[in-house]
Every structure is written in structure tokens, then in C-alpha cells.
Design a protein around this motif. Structure first.
Motif, PDB file in Angstrom:
ATOM      1  N   GLY A 221     -35.606 -14.998  37.354  1.00  9.71           N
ATOM      2  CA  GLY A 221     -35.444 -16.413  37.673  1.00  9.71           C
ATOM      3  C   GLY A 221     -36.518 -17.305  37.109  1.00  9.71           C
ATOM      4  N   PRO A 222     -36.392 -18.603  37.414  1.00  9.01           N
ATOM      5  CA  PRO A 222     -37.353 -19.590  36.913  1.00  9.01           C
ATOM      6  C   PRO A 222     -38.666 -19.532  37.657  1.00  9.01           C
ATOM      7  CG  PRO A 222     -35.743 -20.652  38.328  1.00  9.01           C
ATOM      8  CD  PRO A 222     -35.300 -19.225  38.183  1.00  9.01           C
ATOM      9  N   GLY A 223     -39.675 -20.158  37.067  1.00 15.37           N
ATOM     10  CA  GLY A 223     -40.967 -20.272  37.718  1.00 15.37           C
ATOM     11  C   GLY A 223     -40.900 -21.170  38.936  1.00 15.37           C
TER      12      GLY A 223
ATOM     13  N   PRO B 190     -31.286 -16.199  20.931  1.00 19.90           N
ATOM     14  CA  PRO B 190     -30.515 -14.946  20.858  1.00 19.90           C
ATOM     15  C   PRO B 190     -30.728 -14.078  22.098  1.00 19.90           C
ATOM     16  CG  PRO B 190     -31.559 -15.407  18.751  1.00 19.90           C
ATOM     17  CD  PRO B 190     -32.095 -16.419  19.708  1.00 19.90           C
ATOM     18  N   GLY B 191     -29.659 -13.434  22.547  1.00 21.97           N
ATOM     19  CA  GLY B 191     -29.704 -12.667  23.778  1.00 21.97           C
ATOM     20  C   GLY B 191     -30.679 -11.514  23.757  1.00 21.97           C
TER      21      GLY B 191
ATOM     22  N   GLU C 278     -31.130 -12.655  31.559  1.00 20.44           N
ATOM     23  CA  GLU C 278     -31.298 -13.785  32.469  1.00 20.44           C
ATOM     24  C   GLU C 278     -30.181 -14.817  32.365  1.00 20.44           C
ATOM     25  OE1 GLU C 278     -33.580 -13.380  34.704  1.00 20.44           O
ATOM     26  OE2 GLU C 278     -34.284 -11.601  33.642  1.00 20.44           O
ATOM     27  N   ALA C 279     -29.592 -14.968  31.185  1.00 22.80           N
ATOM     28  CA  ALA C 279     -28.623 -16.044  30.953  1.00 22.80           C
ATOM     29  C   ALA C 279     -27.458 -16.068  31.939  1.00 22.80           C
ATOM     30  CB  ALA C 279     -28.103 -15.965  29.514  1.00 22.80           C
ATOM     31  N   PRO C 280     -26.886 -14.921  32.347  1.00 15.24           N
ATOM     32  CA  PRO C 280     -25.720 -14.982  33.244  1.00 15.24           C
ATOM     33  C   PRO C 280     -26.030 -15.524  34.638  1.00 15.24           C
ATOM     34  CG  PRO C 280     -25.844 -12.847  32.128  1.00 15.24           C
ATOM     35  CD  PRO C 280     -27.150 -13.538  31.904  1.00 15.24           C
TER      36      PRO C 280
ATOM     37  N   GLU D 141     -26.335 -19.209  39.415  1.00 19.30           N
ATOM     38  CA  GLU D 141     -26.814 -18.667  40.689  1.00 19.30           C
ATOM     39  C   GLU D 141     -28.115 -19.335  41.099  1.00 19.30           C
ATOM     40  OE1 GLU D 141     -27.188 -14.432  40.471  1.00 19.30           O
ATOM     41  OE2 GLU D 141     -25.356 -14.233  39.285  1.00 19.30           O
ATOM     42  N   TRP D 142     -29.025 -19.519  40.142  1.00 21.16           N
ATOM     43  CA  TRP D 142     -30.301 -20.141  40.461  1.00 21.16           C
ATOM     44  C   TRP D 142     -30.075 -21.585  40.907  1.00 21.16           C
ATOM     45  CZ3 TRP D 142     -32.416 -18.615  35.005  1.00 21.16           C
ATOM     46  CH2 TRP D 142     -32.539 -17.217  34.935  1.00 21.16           C
ATOM     47  N   ILE D 143     -29.170 -22.278  40.227  1.00 19.63           N
ATOM     48  CA  ILE D 143     -28.877 -23.662  40.594  1.00 19.63           C
ATOM     49  C   ILE D 143     -28.310 -23.717  42.006  1.00 19.63           C
ATOM     50  CG2 ILE D 143     -27.440 -25.672  40.065  1.00 19.63           C
ATOM     51  CD1 ILE D 143     -27.598 -24.785  37.098  1.00 19.63           C
TER      52      ILE D 143
END
Length: 209
Positions: free
Chosen positions: A153-155, A179-180, A197-199, A203-205
Motif C-alpha cells: 500500500g501507500p505511505g 511496467p509491471g 501493487e497495481a491491482p 481497495e486502498w481508495i
């Protein structure tokens, strides 16, 4: 031999908004047997200098100016004769730790830094801090994300100078477009990849991560 990536883990304290926490930081050294840059000079200038050895240190790059990422930067810079580079939007945070010593030069979005035949592109990714940046080097298939993106996730954005919608925009627009298979070398903890992380962005939002 071309450029390579080395990791040094240093330990110290992170202090902000009246709180203090014990932390382990990743210090990234990028270069070859002749020259290197250091990304985030955390806690221990002696340990970082020892890891650099007799190689020429061309720059100390700060992904942001929280104290645990910059506390050893001036001492290392003075020792090695290398400039400290920081995005100007993080100067207020920098001055909390080093009120009497300014960075030597500014980082700007899309600026390129060259070391040992590799180029690192500066990506301004505010959110965790106003002047947070990541460094992307396609030649090494690597992103140095500071505290903008971690494995999972994000910081953090719960303290002063941070903002959750801004970090989500930075990650979604600037980082997840890479690139993935890009390996993400983080400011703390283990590496991940953009593809891993991209998928999880939505969810984080939804969680307000």
C-alpha cells in the motif's frame, strides 16, 4: 561492470508532530566500482560511508525530508564532498531537522541523474510529503519509491504535510503506469513490484488506506 543496486539498513528514530518512533530505513546505493549515488542518507553517516568505500559519491538524493531519511545527509555530504539534492516543496520539513544547513541543489520533476552509465528519472510524487519524489531507472528495471509506495500500500498520510487523495493520485498516475515488472525499492521494509501493487489501488481508495 554496469550499475548495480545495493541496500544498507540503518536504524534510528522518526520524529514528527510531537511523536517519536523507532524505525529501520533502507539506504539505497546505486552505481558501480567507481562511482555511486546514495538515496536517503538515514541515521548513520559512518555506516553509509563505509558501504560506499573508496568509490566517488556523486550525489545524496533525498526522496523526501522526514528526519529519518535526511538526518545523516549533511554529515555524509561534508565527508564525501557530495551535494544533497531535495525537492524544494520539502524545505519546511528539512528545516525542522537541519535549520542551519540547506540542501545544495533542487530536484525537479523529470530531471535525470546519471551514475555509472544508468539514468534515474525524478518523478515528483507528493502525498506522503509535499516534495516527495521517486526515482525510476528503466535500465535497472527499478523504482526507488521512498515512502510513497510500499509492499501492500501507500505511505502514511496521517501526519502534517501529508494528504491521502494526493498520494493516491501520485501512485495511480505516476507509478502504476510503469511496467509491471518494475522492482519497487522502498524506504522501509521489503521490495515489491508495480505489477503486484497495481491491482489493489481501488481497495486502498475504498479503505482510505
Amino acid at each position: 561492470m554496469g550499475a548495480r543496486i545495493e541496500r544498507l539498513v540503518t536504524s534510528g528514530q522518526f520524529t514528527l508532530d510531537g511523536g517519536t518512533w523507532d524505525v529501520d530505513n533502507n539506504v539505497w546505493i546505486v552505481g558501480d566500482d567507481q562511482e555511486v549515488i546514495v538515496i536517503d542518507a538515514a541515521h548513520d553517516a559512518d555506516a553509509i560511508a563505509a558501504a560506499v568505500g573508496d568509490r566517488r559519491l556523486t550525489a545524496i538524493v533525498c526522496t523526501h525530508a522526514h528526519n529519518d531519511h535526511i538526518d545523516a545527509a549533511p554529515a555524509l555530504a561534508d565527508r564525501a564532498g557530495a551535494p544533497v539534492l531535495l525537492h524544494p516543496d520539502d524545505l519546511p520539513l528539512w528545516k525542522q531537522t537541519h535549520p542551519d544547513r540547506a540542501p545544495d541543489a533542487e530536484l525537479t520533476d523529470r530531471q535525470t541523474l546519471a551514475v555509472a552509465g544508468a539514468e534515474l528519472t525524478v518523478l515528483h510524487t507528493p502525498g506522503h510529503a509535499p516534495g516527495a519524489v521517486c526515482l525510476y531507472t528503466p535500465a535497472l528495471g527499478a523504482l526507488f519509491s521512498g515512502d510513497t509506495l510500499f509492499a501492500g500500500g501507500p505511505g502514511a498520510t496521517g501526519r502534517s504535510y501529508s494528504d491521502f487523495p494526493t498520494i493516491i493520485d501520485s501512485i495511480g498516475r505516476r507509478l502504476l503506469a510503469l511496467p509491471g515488472d518494475t522492482v519497487v525499492h522502498t524506504g522501509h521494509g521489503e521490495t515489491t513490484t508495480i505489477g503486484a501493487e497495481a491491482p489493489h489501488l481501488q481497495e486502498w481508495i475504498d479503505r482510505g488506506f
